[in-house]
Write an enzyme that holds these catalytic residues in place. Structure first.
Site, PDB file in Angstrom:
ATOM      1  N   ILE A   7     -11.654  30.023 -35.587  1.00  0.00           N
ATOM      2  CA  ILE A   7     -12.748  29.134 -35.993  1.00  0.00           C
ATOM      3  C   ILE A   7     -12.192  27.854 -36.619  1.00  0.00           C
ATOM      4  N   THR A  29     -18.782  35.366 -44.560  1.00  0.00           N
ATOM      5  CA  THR A  29     -19.261  36.184 -43.450  1.00  0.00           C
ATOM      6  C   THR A  29     -20.550  36.914 -43.813  1.00  0.00           C
ATOM      7  N   ASP A  30     -21.377  37.174 -42.795  1.00  0.00           N
ATOM      8  CA  ASP A  30     -22.597  37.965 -43.011  1.00  0.00           C
ATOM      9  C   ASP A  30     -22.270  39.431 -43.291  1.00  0.00           C
ATOM     10  N   GLU A  31     -21.007  39.834 -43.036  1.00  0.00           N
ATOM     11  CA  GLU A  31     -20.649  41.245 -43.272  1.00  0.00           C
ATOM     12  C   GLU A  31     -20.754  41.632 -44.737  1.00  0.00           C
ATOM     13  N   TYR A  62     -12.089  44.582 -45.543  1.00  0.00           N
ATOM     14  CA  TYR A  62     -12.197  43.167 -45.149  1.00  0.00           C
ATOM     15  C   TYR A  62     -13.411  42.512 -45.807  1.00  0.00           C
ATOM     16  N   LYS A  78     -13.917  39.571 -48.725  1.00  0.00           N
ATOM     17  CA  LYS A  78     -14.673  38.327 -48.495  1.00  0.00           C
ATOM     18  C   LYS A  78     -15.785  38.175 -49.548  1.00  0.00           C
ATOM     19  N   ASN A 118     -18.741  35.275 -34.402  1.00  0.00           N
ATOM     20  CA  ASN A 118     -18.454  34.134 -33.527  1.00  0.00           C
ATOM     21  C   ASN A 118     -17.791  34.589 -32.237  1.00  0.00           C
ATOM     22  N   PRO A 167     -12.574  49.539 -24.594  1.00  0.00           N
ATOM     23  CA  PRO A 167     -12.816  50.622 -25.561  1.00  0.00           C
ATOM     24  C   PRO A 167     -14.108  50.394 -26.346  1.00  0.00           C
ATOM     25  N   TYR A 194     -16.896  51.360 -28.818  1.00  0.00           N
ATOM     26  CA  TYR A 194     -16.982  52.310 -29.933  1.00  0.00           C
ATOM     27  C   TYR A 194     -18.377  52.932 -30.032  1.00  0.00           C
ATOM     28  N   ASN A 240     -24.079  46.362 -28.535  1.00  0.00           N
ATOM     29  CA  ASN A 240     -22.756  46.183 -27.918  1.00  0.00           C
ATOM     30  C   ASN A 240     -22.711  46.640 -26.461  1.00  0.00           C
ATOM     31  N   HIS A 290     -18.299  52.292 -39.715  1.00  0.00           N
ATOM     32  CA  HIS A 290     -18.807  51.320 -38.732  1.00  0.00           C
ATOM     33  C   HIS A 290     -20.252  50.919 -39.052  1.00  0.00           C
TER      34      HIS A 290
HETATM   35  P1  NAD Z   1      -8.440  34.185 -37.546  1.00  0.00           P
HETATM   36  O1  NAD Z   1      -7.855  35.498 -37.914  1.00  0.00           O
HETATM   37  O2  NAD Z   1      -8.545  33.802 -36.114  1.00  0.00           O
HETATM   38  O3  NAD Z   1      -7.637  33.020 -38.276  1.00  0.00           O
HETATM   39  C1  NAD Z   1      -7.204  33.102 -39.613  1.00  0.00           C
HETATM   40  C2  NAD Z   1      -6.219  31.959 -39.848  1.00  0.00           C
HETATM   41  O4  NAD Z   1      -5.831  31.989 -41.218  1.00  0.00           O
HETATM   42  C3  NAD Z   1      -4.938  32.080 -39.025  1.00  0.00           C
HETATM   43  O5  NAD Z   1      -4.595  30.830 -38.462  1.00  0.00           O
HETATM   44  C4  NAD Z   1      -3.903  32.536 -40.035  1.00  0.00           C
HETATM   45  O6  NAD Z   1      -2.576  32.132 -39.710  1.00  0.00           O
HETATM   46  C5  NAD Z   1      -4.419  31.877 -41.296  1.00  0.00           C
HETATM   47  N1  NAD Z   1      -3.979  32.569 -42.513  1.00  0.00           N
HETATM   48  C6  NAD Z   1      -4.051  33.903 -42.776  1.00  0.00           C
HETATM   49  N2  NAD Z   1      -3.526  34.166 -43.986  1.00  0.00           N
HETATM   50  C7  NAD Z   1      -3.141  32.962 -44.510  1.00  0.00           C
HETATM   51  C8  NAD Z   1      -2.550  32.570 -45.737  1.00  0.00           C
HETATM   52  N3  NAD Z   1      -2.247  33.479 -46.691  1.00  0.00           N
HETATM   53  N4  NAD Z   1      -2.294  31.263 -45.945  1.00  0.00           N
HETATM   54  C9  NAD Z   1      -2.590  30.341 -44.994  1.00  0.00           C
HETATM   55  N5  NAD Z   1      -3.143  30.660 -43.811  1.00  0.00           N
HETATM   56  C10 NAD Z   1      -3.413  31.952 -43.567  1.00  0.00           C
HETATM   57  O7  NAD Z   1      -9.865  34.152 -38.245  1.00  0.00           O
HETATM   58  P2  NAD Z   1     -11.233  33.493 -37.736  1.00  0.00           P
HETATM   59  O8  NAD Z   1     -11.960  34.460 -36.898  1.00  0.00           O
HETATM   60  O9  NAD Z   1     -10.960  32.129 -37.250  1.00  0.00           O
HETATM   61  O10 NAD Z   1     -12.027  33.411 -39.138  1.00  0.00           O
HETATM   62  C11 NAD Z   1     -11.848  32.272 -39.978  1.00  0.00           C
HETATM   63  C12 NAD Z   1     -12.672  32.466 -41.234  1.00  0.00           C
HETATM   64  O11 NAD Z   1     -14.044  32.622 -40.893  1.00  0.00           O
HETATM   65  C13 NAD Z   1     -12.303  33.716 -42.037  1.00  0.00           C
HETATM   66  O12 NAD Z   1     -12.392  33.389 -43.397  1.00  0.00           O
HETATM   67  C14 NAD Z   1     -13.363  34.733 -41.653  1.00  0.00           C
HETATM   68  O13 NAD Z   1     -13.569  35.641 -42.687  1.00  0.00           O
HETATM   69  C15 NAD Z   1     -14.570  33.839 -41.437  1.00  0.00           C
HETATM   70  N6  NAD Z   1     -15.571  34.322 -40.490  1.00  0.00           N
HETATM   71  C16 NAD Z   1     -15.199  34.778 -39.257  1.00  0.00           C
HETATM   72  C17 NAD Z   1     -16.176  35.162 -38.344  1.00  0.00           C
HETATM   73  C18 NAD Z   1     -15.811  35.645 -36.956  1.00  0.00           C
HETATM   74  O14 NAD Z   1     -16.703  36.092 -36.217  1.00  0.00           O
HETATM   75  N7  NAD Z   1     -14.561  35.569 -36.520  1.00  0.00           N
HETATM   76  C19 NAD Z   1     -17.530  35.110 -38.702  1.00  0.00           C
HETATM   77  C20 NAD Z   1     -17.876  34.659 -39.989  1.00  0.00           C
HETATM   78  C21 NAD Z   1     -16.884  34.250 -40.866  1.00  0.00           C
HETATM   79  O1  DAU Z   2     -20.079  39.342 -38.749  1.00  0.00           O
HETATM   80  C1  DAU Z   2     -19.019  38.436 -38.911  1.00  0.00           C
HETATM   81  C2  DAU Z   2     -17.714  39.152 -38.678  1.00  0.00           C
HETATM   82  O2  DAU Z   2     -17.606  39.360 -37.277  1.00  0.00           O
HETATM   83  C3  DAU Z   2     -16.496  38.395 -39.194  1.00  0.00           C
HETATM   84  O3  DAU Z   2     -16.588  38.284 -40.584  1.00  0.00           O
HETATM   85  C4  DAU Z   2     -15.202  39.115 -38.808  1.00  0.00           C
HETATM   86  O4  DAU Z   2     -14.076  38.336 -39.183  1.00  0.00           O
HETATM   87  C5  DAU Z   2     -15.185  39.308 -37.304  1.00  0.00           C
HETATM   88  O5  DAU Z   2     -14.038  40.060 -36.942  1.00  0.00           O
HETATM   89  C6  DAU Z   2     -16.452  40.023 -36.842  1.00  0.00           C
HETATM   90  O6  DAU Z   2     -16.469  41.398 -37.321  1.00  0.00           O
HETATM   91  P1  DAU Z   2     -16.923  42.633 -36.399  1.00  0.00           P
HETATM   92  O7  DAU Z   2     -16.267  43.828 -36.937  1.00  0.00           O
HETATM   93  O8  DAU Z   2     -18.393  42.679 -36.225  1.00  0.00           O
HETATM   94  O9  DAU Z   2     -16.274  42.162 -34.982  1.00  0.00           O
HETATM   95  P2  DAU Z   2     -15.488  42.953 -33.873  1.00  0.00           P
HETATM   96  O10 DAU Z   2     -15.334  42.027 -32.714  1.00  0.00           O
HETATM   97  O11 DAU Z   2     -14.259  43.613 -34.386  1.00  0.00           O
HETATM   98  O12 DAU Z   2     -16.504  44.117 -33.473  1.00  0.00           O
HETATM   99  C7  DAU Z   2     -17.805  43.787 -32.965  1.00  0.00           C
HETATM  100  C8  DAU Z   2     -18.494  45.087 -32.578  1.00  0.00           C
HETATM  101  O13 DAU Z   2     -17.815  45.638 -31.438  1.00  0.00           O
HETATM  102  C9  DAU Z   2     -18.464  46.166 -33.650  1.00  0.00           C
HETATM  103  O14 DAU Z   2     -19.678  46.902 -33.612  1.00  0.00           O
HETATM  104  C10 DAU Z   2     -17.312  47.069 -33.221  1.00  0.00           C
HETATM  105  C11 DAU Z   2     -17.339  46.948 -31.707  1.00  0.00           C
HETATM  106  N1  DAU Z   2     -16.016  47.081 -31.052  1.00  0.00           N
HETATM  107  C12 DAU Z   2     -14.998  46.317 -31.509  1.00  0.00           C
HETATM  108  C13 DAU Z   2     -13.739  46.405 -30.951  1.00  0.00           C
HETATM  109  C14 DAU Z   2     -12.599  45.568 -31.464  1.00  0.00           C
HETATM  110  C15 DAU Z   2     -15.859  47.939 -29.994  1.00  0.00           C
HETATM  111  O15 DAU Z   2     -16.809  48.630 -29.548  1.00  0.00           O
HETATM  112  N2  DAU Z   2     -14.612  48.046 -29.430  1.00  0.00           N
HETATM  113  C16 DAU Z   2     -13.549  47.326 -29.879  1.00  0.00           C
HETATM  114  O16 DAU Z   2     -12.427  47.506 -29.334  1.00  0.00           O
END
Ligand code: NAD
Ligand code: DAU
Length: 341
Positions: free
Chosen positions: A14, A127-129, A152, A156, A182, A207, A209, A253, A281
């Site tokens: 992101i 995050t909404d989590e 996690y 957060k 996202n 896979p 879940y 899912n 979960h």
């Molecule tokens: P990501 O895992 O793809 O990226 C995390 C980045 O942070 C990486 O580039 C990593 O190198 C860097 N990082 C990790 N530890 C660090 C440290 N100690 N110092 C400096 N950099 C460091 O994560 P993402 O999916 O892009 O998520 C970004 C942010 O958005 C996170 O805070 C996550 O909680 C939040 N978020 C993610 C989602 C999602 O669906 N992925 C949704 C809502 C919020």
């Molecule tokens: O809601 C926001 C969050 O979304 C962010 O804060 C997290 O950083 C981001 O990882 C994401 O969390 P989830 O746990 O919801 O995302 P994930 O893609 O890991 O899993 C989405 C759903 O899919 C969840 O119900 C678990 C399921 N899943 C996931 C994986 C990795 C599977 O069924 N199989 C899989 O292999």
């Protein structure tokens, strides 16, 4: 006037989208990207903007006080994306790194901002989590209590509390965002959508879940980043904002998996049911997004178009994901899902 932005975690999924958005579309913005380049950080995610005179990169850790103090000096906006972000790593491995980066790291960035850029606007990307498992038909608003389920999301939630405490205690100009799941280009293929898309394209098992009945509110990453930019410009200080697509009807899912397989042109026989791999979960995530929508934000793309666009990107960019799916990734994958998976 130039706006100077310190982005942390800008080489992740992101954060890199946000950096590309700022450099490509905001000509009055300068970006300093601080990233530790963990397994999830990839300089290739920002290579399209790396040559811009308005972009700079620093390889380092948000827990490094002296480094953050130097980089934050003169910033107008500080946007903290840096985090350990994958739920399965927080439940299957020791969660210390999640607490260290997500809570202590956020604190260091807040504290250094307070000391060295006290007038800056600080956006904690949350995050909404943190609301935990949301019973149907609930849509928690920003006042709802926090019930994080995994290490996690607990970390957060800790960061959200520390950030809001800095607003109240020190008068720091803090905003906390809480976004739903996202998806899109450059997402590390441990998360469901890029994992399933890349496995499907390689004719490997998906896979799924726990029967695939769980619901997430999937939002395209560009829509999330535009919401964050809007909050930096127009959000109210000290406030929390939920961000989400509000898919209607909600998409379990298993239905999302069917959409992915169809977009990839692959059969349902690739689905491999997996039970009990994610302890605790959460069944459903959903949020009330009226507050950010009142500022004029709404998502631009619906889910089926977004999935088609995303599959097309992963089809085109095997050069990006194939190298990732070896080495550390292969080890993680086999440990989590079992060898031969
Ligand atoms: P990501 O895992 O793809 O990226 C995390 C980045 O942070 C990486 O580039 C990593 O190198 C860097 N990082 C990790 N530890 C660090 C440290 N100690 N110092 C400096 N950099 C460091 O994560 P993402 O999916 O892009 O998520 C970004 C942010 O958005 C996170 O805070 C996550 O909680 C939040 N978020 C993610 C989602 C999602 O669906 N992925 C949704 C809502 C919020
Ligand atoms: O809601 C926001 C969050 O979304 C962010 O804060 C997290 O950083 C981001 O990882 C994401 O969390 P989830 O746990 O919801 O995302 P994930 O893609 O890991 O899993 C989405 C759903 O899919 C969840 O119900 C678990 C399921 N899943 C996931 C994986 C990795 C599977 O069924 N199989 C899989 O292999």
């Amino acid at each position: 006037m130039t706006t100077r932005v310190l982005v942390t975690g800008g080489c992740g999924f992101i954060g890199s989208c946000f950096v590309r958005l700022l450099i490509d579309e905001e000509s009055d913005v300068e970006v300093m990207n601080l990233d530790a380049l963990t397994y999830a950080g990839n300089p290739r995610n920002v290579e399209a903007v790396a040559g811009s005179p308005r972009y700079r990169f620093e390889h380092g850790d948000i827990r490094d006080e002296a480094l953050v103090a130097r980089l934050v000096e003169g910033a107008d906006w500080v946007v903290n994306f840096a985090a350990e972000s994958h739920v399965d790593r927080s439940t299957s491995e020791r969660a210390g790194e999640f607490i260290e980066t997500n809570v202590l790291g956020a604190y260091v960035v807040l504290e250094m901002t307070r000391r060295h850029a006290p007038g800056a606007r600080f956006l904690q990307v949350g995050t909404d989590e943190v609301y935990g498992d949301v019973a149907w038909p609930g849509f928690p608003d920003e006042q709802a209590p926090l019930h994080p389920s995994s290490p996690y999301s607990a970390a957060k939630a800790g960061a959200d509390h520390v950030a809001l405490a800095f607003a109240r205690t020190h008068g720091l100009d803090v905003i906390v965002s809480r976004c739903t799941n996202n998806y899109g280009a450059y997402q590390y293929p441990e998360k469901m959508i890029p994992l399933f898309v890349t496995n499907a394209l390689a004719d490997e098992p998906l896979p799924l879940y726990d029967g695939g009945t769980q619901v997430r509110d999937w939002l395209r990453v560009e829509d999330h980043c535009r919401a964050l930019l809007l909050l930096l410009r127009r959000g109210a200080s000290g406030e929390v904002y939920n961000i989400g697509a509000n898919q209607d009807p909600e998409v379990p899912n298993k239905d999302l998996t069917a959409m992915i397989l169809e977009a990839c042109g692959k059969p349902a026989s690739l689905i491999r049911p997996v039970e009990g791999l994610r302890p605790g979960h959460d069944q459903r995530y959903a949020v009330d997004t009226a507050k950010i929508r009142a500022l004029g934000w709404s998502p631009r793309l619906d889910l089926s178009d977004g999935i088609a666009e995303t599959v097309a990107w992963y089809r085109e960019r095997r050069d990006w994901w194939e190298p990732i799916k070896s080495g550390e990734y292969r080890k993680f994958y086999e440990e989590l899902y079992g060898s031969g998976s």
